[in-house]
Design an enzyme around this catalytic site. Structure first.
Site, short mmCIF file in Angstrom:
data_model
loop_
_atom_site.label_atom_id
_atom_site.label_comp_id
_atom_site.label_asym_id
_atom_site.label_seq_id
_atom_site.Cartn_x
_atom_site.Cartn_y
_atom_site.Cartn_z
N PHE A 1 -11.04 -8.22 -88.23
CA PHE A 1 -11.31 -6.84 -88.59
C PHE A 1 -12.47 -6.29 -87.75
CE2 PHE A 1 -9.85 -9.42 -92.08
CZ PHE A 1 -8.67 -8.78 -92.43
N GLY B 1 -19.04 -15.83 -91.96
CA GLY B 1 -17.77 -15.11 -92.09
C GLY B 1 -16.98 -15.13 -90.80
N HIS C 1 -18.02 -9.10 -99.41
CA HIS C 1 -18.52 -7.73 -99.51
C HIS C 1 -19.01 -7.36 -100.91
CE1 HIS C 1 -16.19 -6.89 -95.64
NE2 HIS C 1 -17.47 -6.82 -95.37
MG MG Z 1 -16.45 -7.57 -91.26
#
Ligand code: MG
Length: 218
Positions: A15, A41, A139
């Site tokens: 992403f 991540g 998130h």
């Molecule tokens: Mg990201």
């Protein structure tokens, strides 16, 4: 020039916008001169390609922390679920095979050290000062704050803190990354650099760069 096959970048799930990737590469070239870099991540390795290419160029190492079981929004039934990441034998997400494939294809096996663990566990006995930390993990507020509090203190003076998925406007995206970005700024320990799209770039001030007033408050 970034020494990674553009087709591989395109094929790798993730992403990250190409402009953000390019910025990761540029900042890591700078940071890699100071010390090793670390990302939280990794998912299937898109950001790892950019950071890893820069670390390879500087003959340093990129630690790539991810439990590889997917974040909240990547679970089955959620908005960012991808069946290719699902391991039907164990009924759970496992992005590590795809991540390792990315490393092999990019020739980054001698540069990237995968750490397959939750970020807080990986941080528990961490002691190595880092030239760069990229926070691009879960998130939720708890996940983002956990990543910030676990890793920000390991950034060496002059090193960089990068935070992905910053949206000032709540209509555009979740607020947790923006909250830790603001927290880092208000600590007085970091200087703000221009952002690239949703990628925030902060640099840890050297002691002599911290304004005296902020030292008194600390
Ligand atoms: Mg990201």
């Amino acid at each position: 020039m970034i020494n990674i096959d553009p087709a591989l970048i395109k094929q790798t799930r993730g992403f990250l916008d190409p402009d953000e990737g390019r910025r990761l590469y540029d900042v890591a070239l700078d940071a890699g001169r100071m010390g090793p870099c670390l990302e939280i991540g990794s998912y299937c390795g898109k950001s790892t390609l950019y950071l890893g290419a820069a670390c390879r160029e500087q003959n340093t190492v990129l630690f790539a922390v991810d439990h590889h079981t997917g974040s909240e929004e990547q679970q089955p039934g959620e908005g960012y679920f991808d069946p290719a990441t699902y391991d039907y034998r164990f009924n759970r997400i496992d992005t590590f095979p795809l991540f390792r494939q990315t490393l092999v294809r990019a020739g980054l096996m001698d540069t990237v050290v995968p750490i397959v663990a939750p970020s807080a566990l990986a941080a528990r006995f961490w002691g190595t000062p880092l030239g760069l930390v990229l926070i691009d993990g879960g998130h939720s507020d708890a996940a983002a704050y956990g990543d910030y509090s676990a890793w920000a203190g390991h950034i060496m003076p002059g090193g960089f803190l990068l935070i992905h998925d910053i949206f000032e406007n709540p209509q555009e995206g979740g607020q947790a990354p923006y909250h830790i970005y603001r927290m880092a700024l208000s600590s007085g320990l970091f200087a703000e650099f221009p952002r690239t799209k949703t990628l925030g770039v902060l640099r840890r001030r050297r002691p002599e760069e911290i304004p005296p007033r902020e030292i008194q408050q600390a």
